[in-house]
Write a protein that holds these residues in place. Structure first.
Motif, short mmCIF file in Angstrom:
data_model
loop_
_atom_site.label_atom_id
_atom_site.label_comp_id
_atom_site.label_asym_id
_atom_site.label_seq_id
_atom_site.Cartn_x
_atom_site.Cartn_y
_atom_site.Cartn_z
N LEU A 275 36.03 11.46 -11.46
CA LEU A 275 35.40 10.33 -10.78
C LEU A 275 35.12 10.65 -9.31
CD1 LEU A 275 37.41 7.34 -12.30
CD2 LEU A 275 34.99 7.88 -12.67
N VAL A 276 36.03 11.31 -8.64
CA VAL A 276 35.80 11.69 -7.25
C VAL A 276 34.65 12.69 -7.17
CG1 VAL A 276 36.78 12.84 -5.22
CG2 VAL A 276 38.15 11.21 -6.51
N ALA A 277 34.58 13.62 -8.12
CA ALA A 277 33.48 14.58 -8.15
C ALA A 277 32.14 13.86 -8.33
CB ALA A 277 33.70 15.59 -9.26
N VAL A 278 32.11 12.87 -9.21
CA VAL A 278 30.89 12.07 -9.40
C VAL A 278 30.51 11.35 -8.11
CG1 VAL A 278 29.92 10.06 -10.59
CG2 VAL A 278 31.18 11.80 -11.88
N ALA A 279 31.49 10.79 -7.42
CA ALA A 279 31.23 10.08 -6.16
C ALA A 279 30.65 11.02 -5.11
CB ALA A 279 32.52 9.43 -5.65
N ILE A 280 31.14 12.25 -5.06
CA ILE A 280 30.59 13.22 -4.10
C ILE A 280 29.13 13.52 -4.43
CG2 ILE A 280 30.74 15.62 -3.33
CD1 ILE A 280 33.77 15.39 -3.65
N GLY A 281 28.81 13.66 -5.71
CA GLY A 281 27.43 13.88 -6.10
C GLY A 281 26.53 12.72 -5.70
N LEU A 282 27.01 11.50 -5.90
CA LEU A 282 26.24 10.32 -5.51
C LEU A 282 26.07 10.26 -4.00
CD1 LEU A 282 27.85 7.63 -7.87
CD2 LEU A 282 25.56 8.64 -8.08
N MET A 283 27.14 10.60 -3.27
CA MET A 283 27.05 10.58 -1.81
C MET A 283 26.07 11.62 -1.31
SD MET A 283 28.42 8.67 0.52
CE MET A 283 27.64 8.65 2.14
N ALA A 284 26.02 12.77 -1.96
CA ALA A 284 25.04 13.79 -1.58
C ALA A 284 23.62 13.27 -1.79
CB ALA A 284 25.27 15.06 -2.40
N ARG A 285 23.42 12.53 -2.87
CA ARG A 285 22.10 11.95 -3.13
C ARG A 285 21.74 10.91 -2.07
NH1 ARG A 285 17.12 12.87 -4.59
NH2 ARG A 285 16.11 11.09 -5.61
N VAL A 286 22.71 10.10 -1.67
CA VAL A 286 22.49 9.13 -0.61
C VAL A 286 22.06 9.83 0.67
CG1 VAL A 286 23.64 7.48 0.94
CG2 VAL A 286 24.07 7.39 -1.51
#
Length: 249
Positions: free
Chosen positions: A214-225
């Motif tokens: 889940l943290v890895a997914v959040a980092i991916g989303l934050m990179a997209r942001v």
């Protein structure tokens, strides 16, 4: 809109980051709850109550367990605030949040490797202490990082304030409002704590993988942001940069 403090071109995507990280907090709490005498890695309110109850009942051994989690979380807050603050001397806040979350993920992976490499989990062994202390530090880093998102993103691991603001806002006589992000975060911590409990019951060896993913997914989303916002603030200036550096740029 979810009420973030900063100018934002992708508020819903940023909101998804907070929801996923709230799920990670619930999942890691499920792991430490079962592995370490019902102590939480992220929910410090629960640990503070447990600490008081154990001290009041003279259960010093159990009080030490709650204290380990509290010390770890506090250490994570210091580490997360410093790492994000240093990053914000060079980059905008979105990049700094991504840096702090990456530090959190690296720590979770290192703790997981150490936890599974050690053997003989007893009542208060090095293995259990490593798990709770390391996971609590990681959750402290996460909480510190999300402070820079603003009030709407801050509570990813302490939901009393979220519930208070969400319910109060709905019945506000002056201007009632519905914050879907708050509702989703409240649901996320319940759902992923439940998922963590199910995995712990049936596939205990994989329970720790849930919050890490889940943290890895959040980092991916934050990179997209960050990409959608061109990697910076509307003004293009990094935050917390020394005055001289800003003038030179």
């Amino acid at each position: 809109m979810t009420g973030f403090d900063h100018p934002e071109r992708a508020p819903r995507l940023l909101g998804a980051v907070t929801i996923v990280l709230t799920g990670a907090a619930g999942a890691i709490d499920a792991v430490t709850f079962f592995a370490f005498n019902e102590v939480f890695a992220s929910t410090m309110t629960g640990n503070l109550v447990l600490l008081g109850l154990d001290v009041g009942r003279g259960r010093w051994f159990q009080a030490l367990e709650a204290l380990i989690a509290i010390v770890g979380y506090s250490s994570g807050l210091i580490a997360g605030t410093l790492s994000a603050g240093l990053a914000m001397r060079r980059w905008p806040w979105r990049n700094a949040v991504g840096v702090a979350l990456t530090v959190e993920l690296a720590l979770l992976v290192a703790v997981g490797i150490g936890y599974y490499a050690l053997s003989d989990p007893g009542e208060l062994t090095l293995r259990a202490v490593l798990l709770v202390l390391g996971a609590a530090v990681a959750m402290g880093i996460q909480a510190a990082a999300m402070r820079y998102v603003g009030p709407a993103g801050t509570p990813t691991n302490f939901l009393t304030g979220t519930v208070t603001n969400w319910v109060s806002a709905m019945v506000e006589l002056h201007k009632p409002s519905w914050n879907s992000n708050s509702a989703l975060r409240i649901g996320a911590i319940v759902v992923f704590a439940g998922i963590g409990a199910v995995v712990q019951t049936h596939l205990p060896a994989f329970s720790y993988a849930v919050p890490v993913l889940l943290v890895a997914v959040a980092i991916g989303l934050m990179a997209r942001v960050t990409v959608l916002n061109h990697g910076g603030l509307t003004t293009g200036d990094p935050q917390f940069a020394p005055d001289g550096a800003r003038q030179e740029s």
